[in-house]
Design an enzyme around this catalytic site. Sequence first.
Site, PDB file in Angstrom:
ATOM      1  N   TYR A  45       0.840  -1.199   0.000  1.00 32.67           N
ATOM      2  CA  TYR A  45       0.000   0.000   0.000  1.00 32.67           C
ATOM      3  C   TYR A  45       0.876   1.251   0.000  1.00 32.67           C
ATOM      4  O   TYR A  45       2.079   1.181   0.276  1.00 32.67           O
ATOM      5  CB  TYR A  45      -0.914   0.016   1.216  1.00 32.67           C
ATOM      6  CG  TYR A  45      -1.932  -1.100   1.264  1.00 32.67           C
ATOM      7  CD1 TYR A  45      -2.384  -1.730   0.112  1.00 32.67           C
ATOM      8  CD2 TYR A  45      -2.460  -1.519   2.486  1.00 32.67           C
ATOM      9  CE1 TYR A  45      -3.327  -2.751   0.168  1.00 32.67           C
ATOM     10  CE2 TYR A  45      -3.401  -2.532   2.562  1.00 32.67           C
ATOM     11  CZ  TYR A  45      -3.829  -3.145   1.401  1.00 32.67           C
ATOM     12  OH  TYR A  45      -4.756  -4.154   1.467  1.00 32.67           O
ATOM     13  N   SER A  46       0.263   2.398  -0.266  1.00 27.87           N
ATOM     14  CA  SER A  46       1.067   3.622  -0.323  1.00 27.87           C
ATOM     15  C   SER A  46       1.736   3.911   1.011  1.00 27.87           C
ATOM     16  O   SER A  46       2.842   4.459   1.041  1.00 27.87           O
ATOM     17  CB  SER A  46       0.217   4.813  -0.772  1.00 27.87           C
ATOM     18  OG  SER A  46      -0.899   4.995   0.072  1.00 27.87           O
ATOM     19  N   GLU A  47       1.080   3.550   2.130  1.00 29.60           N
ATOM     20  CA  GLU A  47       1.729   3.651   3.443  1.00 29.60           C
ATOM     21  C   GLU A  47       1.235   2.570   4.391  1.00 29.60           C
ATOM     22  O   GLU A  47       0.096   2.103   4.272  1.00 29.60           O
ATOM     23  CB  GLU A  47       1.486   5.012   4.101  1.00 29.60           C
ATOM     24  CG  GLU A  47       2.497   6.081   3.759  1.00 29.60           C
ATOM     25  CD  GLU A  47       2.036   6.950   2.619  1.00 29.60           C
ATOM     26  OE1 GLU A  47       2.849   7.738   2.108  1.00 29.60           O
ATOM     27  OE2 GLU A  47       0.869   6.825   2.217  1.00 29.60           O
ATOM     28  N   THR A  48       2.125   2.229   5.313  1.00 26.63           N
ATOM     29  CA  THR A  48       1.791   1.384   6.447  1.00 26.63           C
ATOM     30  C   THR A  48       2.227   2.113   7.707  1.00 26.63           C
ATOM     31  O   THR A  48       3.323   2.687   7.753  1.00 26.63           O
ATOM     32  CB  THR A  48       2.488   0.018   6.357  1.00 26.63           C
ATOM     33  OG1 THR A  48       1.988  -0.678   5.198  1.00 26.63           O
ATOM     34  CG2 THR A  48       2.230  -0.831   7.596  1.00 26.63           C
TER      35      THR A  48
END
Length: 297
Positions: free
Chosen positions: A59-62
């Site tokens: 994902y774009s961020e975690t």
Amino acid sequence: MTIDADGASPVERPEAAVETLRYSAFTRDPAGGNPAGIVLDAAGLDAAAMLAVAAQVGYSETAFVTDRDDAARRFRVRYFSPLAEVAFCGHATVALAVALAERLGPGEIVLDTPAGEIPVATEKGEDGAVLATLTSVPTRSRPASGAELDATLAALGWAVGDLDPALPPHVAFAGNDHLILAAASRARLADLDYDFDGLAEVMRRHGWTTVHLVWRESAERFHARDPFPVGGVVEDPATGAAAAAFGGYLRALGLVTAPARITIRQGEAMGRPSDLLIEVAPELERTRVTGRAVPIG
């Protein structure tokens, strides 16, 4: 460090060793919004391990909770894209806050992030779902330089005439920097086909997290798209950090009369529609960003 039975370490096989939740933020539908990974217990992970987990999640961020005090409702958090650590991420903050509220009950929480302290208010809506409102760090905004603008437009394949002159290009900050460009038409915003490597190089050079492309439908409603090549992602379907910076931009340029509530629609072109609500208050040099989040799968 423990070793799996097949000899792979947690860094080599991060998800085999780390429990990772998946939520989608700024939506009521798991098929919409912006997905975020959440690790509620990352106390034993170093930066390399967190980056490995984020890369495998994809994902774009975690968001990684590296220290927590449940009684005080205070949590230390770090954010990683598949390629690098970022100082602050709005959609992962909303997702994390909802996940915590579902486990600890709604109320105020405080996140200590690399960008600074982020208070988040969580409450249950009439439908029983949790709503989260983060308050950004102090915002600031400055005009983009000619060199910054020229390089970005070249990478996007846009011309100066494609921009809305009433919304000048700025670099805005609410935890990290975002270049804000306003399209003169919805058609211009819809036609996004950019040079991935070229824009990534421009963004790395100037330290921008995303390029926040907006089109103004009305004084209270905007549409947005956020290229994120520096994070290894072509486009972000909902960008809370950029929305917070955009609120500061609107305040700095006097484009809204505070207090103001503005909706941002994002992610439609990706098939992941997202709704972000920002509030610009006269007593704060900060932006409030509100949204929901739902578990995926």
